[in-house]
Motif scaffolding. Sequence first.
Motif, PDB file in Angstrom:
ATOM      1  N   MET A 131       0.693  -1.229   0.123  1.00  0.00           N
ATOM      2  CA  MET A 131      -0.044   0.039   0.073  1.00  0.00           C
ATOM      3  C   MET A 131       0.832   1.201   0.014  1.00  0.00           C
ATOM      4  N   GLU A 132       1.959   1.219   0.434  1.00  0.00           N
ATOM      5  CA  GLU A 132       2.945   2.503   0.711  1.00  0.00           C
ATOM      6  C   GLU A 132       4.361   1.941   0.538  1.00  0.00           C
ATOM      7  N   ILE A 133       4.897   2.898  -0.155  1.00  0.00           N
ATOM      8  CA  ILE A 133       6.591   2.545  -0.425  1.00  0.00           C
ATOM      9  C   ILE A 133       7.091   3.817  -0.321  1.00  0.00           C
ATOM     10  N   THR A 134       8.094   3.882   0.645  1.00  0.00           N
ATOM     11  CA  THR A 134       8.915   5.129   0.824  1.00  0.00           C
ATOM     12  C   THR A 134      10.423   4.983   0.015  1.00  0.00           C
ATOM     13  N   THR A 135      10.770   5.691  -0.819  1.00  0.00           N
ATOM     14  CA  THR A 135      11.749   5.587  -1.499  1.00  0.00           C
ATOM     15  C   THR A 135      12.792   6.869  -1.186  1.00  0.00           C
ATOM     16  N   VAL A 136      14.119   6.658  -0.656  1.00  0.00           N
ATOM     17  CA  VAL A 136      14.537   7.553  -0.004  1.00  0.00           C
ATOM     18  C   VAL A 136      16.133   7.631  -0.915  1.00  0.00           C
ATOM     19  N   ASP A 137      16.668   8.814  -1.091  1.00  0.00           N
ATOM     20  CA  ASP A 137      18.045   8.686  -1.787  1.00  0.00           C
ATOM     21  C   ASP A 137      18.536  10.106  -1.340  1.00  0.00           C
ATOM     22  N   ALA A 138      19.824  10.162  -0.900  1.00  0.00           N
ATOM     23  CA  ALA A 138      20.484  11.374  -0.473  1.00  0.00           C
ATOM     24  C   ALA A 138      20.766  12.390  -1.821  1.00  0.00           C
ATOM     25  N   ASP A 139      20.768  11.931  -2.970  1.00  0.00           N
ATOM     26  CA  ASP A 139      21.281  12.439  -4.116  1.00  0.00           C
ATOM     27  C   ASP A 139      20.193  13.143  -4.857  1.00  0.00           C
ATOM     28  N   ALA A 140      19.842  14.172  -4.915  1.00  0.00           N
ATOM     29  CA  ALA A 140      18.423  14.751  -5.648  1.00  0.00           C
ATOM     30  C   ALA A 140      18.672  14.578  -7.119  1.00  0.00           C
ATOM     31  N   MET A 141      20.153  14.369  -7.570  1.00  0.00           N
ATOM     32  CA  MET A 141      20.333  14.356  -9.060  1.00  0.00           C
ATOM     33  C   MET A 141      19.687  12.730  -9.407  1.00  0.00           C
ATOM     34  N   MET A 142      20.117  11.769  -8.484  1.00  0.00           N
ATOM     35  CA  MET A 142      19.989  10.286  -8.939  1.00  0.00           C
ATOM     36  C   MET A 142      18.450  10.162  -8.776  1.00  0.00           C
ATOM     37  N   MET A 143      17.521  10.740  -8.145  1.00  0.00           N
ATOM     38  CA  MET A 143      16.289  10.682  -7.868  1.00  0.00           C
ATOM     39  C   MET A 143      15.359  11.374  -9.273  1.00  0.00           C
ATOM     40  N   ASP A 144      16.251  12.399  -9.604  1.00  0.00           N
ATOM     41  CA  ASP A 144      15.750  13.188 -10.857  1.00  0.00           C
ATOM     42  C   ASP A 144      15.856  12.371 -11.988  1.00  0.00           C
ATOM     43  N   PHE A 145      16.965  11.577 -12.167  1.00  0.00           N
ATOM     44  CA  PHE A 145      17.158  10.704 -13.218  1.00  0.00           C
ATOM     45  C   PHE A 145      16.068   9.479 -13.195  1.00  0.00           C
ATOM     46  N   GLY A 146      15.710   8.998 -11.894  1.00  0.00           N
ATOM     47  CA  GLY A 146      14.829   7.994 -11.867  1.00  0.00           C
ATOM     48  C   GLY A 146      13.394   8.541 -12.246  1.00  0.00           C
ATOM     49  N   LYS A 147      13.153   9.762 -12.122  1.00  0.00           N
ATOM     50  CA  LYS A 147      11.766  10.435 -12.460  1.00  0.00           C
ATOM     51  C   LYS A 147      11.676  10.956 -13.834  1.00  0.00           C
ATOM     52  N   ASN A 148      12.776  11.378 -14.442  1.00  0.00           N
ATOM     53  CA  ASN A 148      12.770  12.059 -15.588  1.00  0.00           C
ATOM     54  C   ASN A 148      13.514  11.831 -16.775  1.00  0.00           C
ATOM     55  N   LEU A 149      14.498  10.983 -16.492  1.00  0.00           N
ATOM     56  CA  LEU A 149      15.595  10.587 -17.609  1.00  0.00           C
ATOM     57  C   LEU A 149      14.620   9.204 -18.236  1.00  0.00           C
TER      58      LEU A 149
END
Length: 328
Positions: A131-149
């Motif tokens: 029902m709920e997944i919390t995905t944490v990353d210290a690097d905003a660039m990595m998260m941006d790749f995961g969302k937008n690349l």
Amino acid sequence: MTIQTTGMLWLLSGVFITLLIEGLLWLYWRFWGAGSIRDYISEYDEPEGDYRIVQRIKTPTQRVALVETEGKWLIYGNGYVMFSTTEDERMYAEALIHIPMAVAKKRQRILIIGGGGGITTREVLRYPETMEITTVDADAMMMDFGKNLQPLVKFNKGALHHPKVQTVIADGRSFVEHAEGKWDVIILDLPEPSRDYPELGRLFSVEFYRLFQERLEPGGAIGVACSVFSSSPEYVWSIQATLEAAGYHILPYHFDIIVEEEEDWGFCLATAAPVSPGDVHISVPTRHLSPARLQDMFHIPYGYSIYKRDAKIQTDHNRVLIEIEESD
């Protein structure tokens, strides 16, 4: 030989020598000098064949390189591949996610630390009861790749945009220290600590692992990615020893792709009560976790096991894992 011919040969020799010197200077600049790619792509993890560096970025936490090779995309952090759009990435994510998900009594609330690429999140979303997944990353660039690349978003099936998923940019240790509530499954998929980034050792320490004693639901499971078993068995055994010192029962396992990639990844499954390989029953379809593969994953080769006796415990105040990495 005429004077004109001799002059032409000297001219061509001069051009050749000039081009050779310029080529050598370029190679030095690219691989060892100020323009070196080695801070971004290690020799060990460099792609085979032709590749192009699409982007190089220095973030507050690491040096990031975005690389394209033969239609596949590789995202590097501090010289090593963090995630990619390759088939071995799918194998890795299946091995890391589906073992702890299989043994957990419940799979409703999941925490992933180090999940910026969205690939492990994609695997968790295969479970309808989640029902709920919390995905944490210290690097905003990595998260941006995961969302937008786009190649990566296609590969992770847009997992980080799913309504069940909450993404958080934060240091994993700090997040857990201030978090409320509990999780059924906790996944730790983190880069190895190094001389340049020794603070990452705090995400592998006995003190950090003890924090999860109050964050894990009864019957819950923790999955920890433990580097490459085949080249650094001491690293895996030290993580196991550290988890045991924090109060968990550990089932180590590996995923052998030595034939394909010359690697064998190591993992640790941590639980409050003992778990055996016979307790692992995966309830969703997977590409690579066949019954035969699962049987092999829990058989630890003798060549790895002999290093277990020398396992040391990582704490907030020592450099155990860094020293192992530097000795390999």
